[in-house]
Enzyme design. Structure first.
Site, PDB file in Angstrom:
ATOM      1  N   SER A  43      -9.735   2.018   2.732  1.00 57.65           N
ATOM      2  CA  SER A  43      -8.815   2.726   1.866  1.00 57.65           C
ATOM      3  C   SER A  43      -7.775   1.824   1.193  1.00 57.65           C
ATOM      4  CB  SER A  43      -8.095   3.810   2.675  1.00 57.65           C
ATOM      5  OG  SER A  43      -7.287   3.222   3.673  1.00 57.65           O
ATOM      6  N   SER A  82     -10.040  -0.279   7.004  1.00 57.44           N
ATOM      7  CA  SER A  82      -9.454  -0.149   5.664  1.00 57.44           C
ATOM      8  C   SER A  82      -8.779  -1.387   5.093  1.00 57.44           C
ATOM      9  CB  SER A  82      -8.455   1.002   5.642  1.00 57.44           C
ATOM     10  OG  SER A  82      -9.142   2.189   5.386  1.00 57.44           O
ATOM     11  N   LYS A 137       0.863  -1.188   0.000  1.00 57.46           N
ATOM     12  CA  LYS A 137       0.000   0.000   0.000  1.00 57.46           C
ATOM     13  C   LYS A 137       0.892   1.227   0.000  1.00 57.46           C
ATOM     14  CE  LYS A 137      -3.905   2.028   2.568  1.00 57.46           C
ATOM     15  NZ  LYS A 137      -4.882   1.833   3.653  1.00 57.46           N
TER      16      LYS A 137
HETATM   17  N1  GLN Z   1     -13.249   4.405   6.189  1.00 64.33           N
HETATM   18  C1  GLN Z   1     -12.657   4.834   7.426  1.00 64.33           C
HETATM   19  C2  GLN Z   1     -12.244   6.281   7.333  1.00 64.33           C
HETATM   20  O1  GLN Z   1     -12.406   6.846   6.299  1.00 64.33           O
HETATM   21  C3  GLN Z   1     -11.505   3.959   7.785  1.00 64.33           C
HETATM   22  C4  GLN Z   1     -10.284   4.274   7.031  1.00 64.33           C
HETATM   23  C5  GLN Z   1      -9.117   3.445   7.446  1.00 64.33           C
HETATM   24  O2  GLN Z   1      -9.269   2.432   8.124  1.00 64.33           O
HETATM   25  N2  GLN Z   1      -7.924   3.921   7.091  1.00 64.33           N
HETATM   26  O3  GLN Z   1     -11.768   6.858   8.271  1.00 64.33           O
END
Ligand code: GLN
Length: 484
Positions: free
Chosen positions: A152, A176, A77
């Site tokens: 994400s 994410s 990532k």
């Molecule tokens: N969707 C969540 C957010 O936007 C989690 C994102 C994540 O785990 N990095 O904060």
């Protein structure tokens, strides 16, 4: 060689000289070349470095050297700093950033012998649930390219699901790793907070961020986790605990079922989950009803805490030390203002604004402090539940993969995506997302949450489940005609 082989199969083929690391690297790079235009999983691909590492791995294999990931291709990532390669975090702010050092995750995985093929696309600064906030464009879901792969870590999940790479790293702050695995039908683990070093992993919300593995099975996640984890003195929250060891696949477990979380769940998703429960019961595990009384306020708590921490973490992007720098500033304030306005996208700005508000004088007690107290209660709910159960079973997402663009104008509905994943994040607990069926051709996953640092129990129950089911072996067919 075919894509989608298990790590143990690849390992035995490598050892038996049926394939070599260079051939594997070629196989996956060819697939990336062929499908990345459609999927946009990768922000950057690095064939030269990959082939150099592959040649080196082949030499080690010839010399009889054995390492857990020797010769295995992987993608990272794009928030794990990778020395000499770009690390963008999905943002214009870091579009030209090349890290002078490796994150601990990247160096641990490299020391385990893996070959980095490239860096995967992600929501900007890991803020999002759809991969639509990336400066480098949206990622498509390989099961249906009009749909989101989740976020994400959407690039990593989509790449593994499409067979562009057998393994990928992801990060999970509120879901994410688990939600994109749910949308793409891959297996992904958010480890216990502190198990995997955050050194060199670009920060979003430091008390929640945790790197973890994304793969085609729980067994492969276990192997990658073992390579990633370990105490790191350069991360002050790194835990000095025993390594993950998934020994006992035959233990009979008590699995907690927070029935109230299933109340409003979509009927077909619920059916898939029921079948998974039946399978786990067949394995000899027992389901017990439990309550997690504060889970309904987990999302609100998370968005206050994560926003507050993000606003502090992202203050370092000021156009002075690194990152995007505005042209011809008239003074220092103009440099700060324009560098940040130009470098960050809309969602990141929204988080910085709400987070700064939650921390500001006069509102701190009402928002941030309150959220911290609620976080403590949520954690206690889990600790109480784990007095009588070994694992907790929940959904991963309220829906299957949604159409790209369908939630972009509705941040609050987008935030609801994390309903089922956030509670474990706030409690710092390990949680695995793994496939258990389909709804209208789109994957459905379930989640197993474990005690702190008890990834082993989660992973062994999941391996047992995957030994009896083949959902994790279903792969998208949209590329089949061009594959043959
Ligand atoms: N969707 C969540 C957010 O936007 C989690 C994102 C994540 O785990 N990095 O904060």
């Amino acid at each position: 060689m075919k894509p989608y082989q298990s790590l143990s199969q690849i390992r035995s083929d490598l050892n038996a000289r049926k394939t070599c690391a260079v051939e594997l690297t070629q196989l996956y790079l060819d697939r990336i070349q062929k499908y990345n235009d459609q999927l946009n999983c990768f922000i950057s691909v690095h064939p030269e470095q990959a082939f150099a590492a592959a040649r080196n791995a082949d030499q080690c294999i010839r010399q009889g050297i054995s390492k857990p990931l020797l010769g295995i291709p992987i993608a990272h990532k794009d928030l794990f700093c990778t020395k000499g390669l770009p690390t963008t975090c999905g943002s214009k702010m870091l579009q030209n950033f090349v890290s002078p050092y490796d994150s601990t995750v990247v160096s641990n995985i490299r020391n385990a012998g893996a070959i980095t093929l490239g860096k995967t696309n992600m929501d900007e600064f890991a803020m999002g649930s759809s991969n639509e906030t990336s400066y480098f464009g949206v990622v498509a879901n390989p099961w249906d390219t009009s749909r989101s792969p989740g976020g994400s870590s959407g690039g990593s999940a989509s790449a593994v699901a499409a067979g562009l790479v057998p393994l990928a790293t992801g990060s999970d702050t509120g879901g994410s790793i688990r939600q994109p695995c749910g949308f793409c039908g891959t297996t992904g683990l958010k480890p216990t907070y502190g198990r995997v070093s955050r050194f060199g992993m670009i920060a979003f919300a430091s008390s929640l961020d945790q790197g973890g593995p994304i793969a085609n099975s729980a067994a492969d996640c276990a192997t990658l986790l073992q390579a990633m984890e370990g105490y790191d003195p350069r991360d002050s929250t790194s835990a000095n605990v025993a390594a993950t060891n998934c020994g006992d696949l035959n233990r009979k477990l008590k699995i907690g079922l927070p029935t109230h979380l299933f109340k409003d769940l979509d009927g077909e998703i619920a059916q898939n989950l029921d079948t998974a429960k039946a399978e786990l019961t067949y394995c000899g595990h027992e389901f017990v009803e439990i309550e997690l009384p504060h889970s309904d306020v987990a999302s609100a708590t998370y968005y206050v805490i994560s926003g507050a921490e993000a606003s502090a973490n992202l203050s370092r992007y000021d156009g002075v030390r690194y990152g995007h720098r505005a042209e011809s500033p008239v003074d220092l304030n103009d440099l700060y203002r324009r560098s940040r306005s130009e470098g960050f996208g809309a969602e990141v700005k929204r988080r910085i604004l709400t987070g700064t508000f939650a921390l500001s004088v006069g509102y701190f007690d009402a928002y941030y402090l309150k959220a911290q107290k609620v976080r403590r209660l949520i954690r206690q709910d889990f600790l109480d539940a784990f007095e009588s159960v070994d694992l907790i079973f929940t959904p991963v997402t309220p829906t299957t993969a949604f159409e790209l663009g369908s939630l972009t104008d509705n941040p609050v509905e987008m935030y609801q995506q994390d309903l089922y994943t956030i509670p474990a994040s706030l409690a710092g607990l390990p949680a695995l997302s793994l496939p258990c069926g389909f709804k209208d051709g789109l994957p459905v996953n379930f989640q197993l949450i474990g005690r702190h640092f008890d990834e082993a129990t989660i992973l062994s129950a999941a391996q047992q489940y995957q030994g009896r089911t083949s959902w994790h072996e279903s792969h998208p067919t949209i590329f089949e005609s061009s594959d043959s």
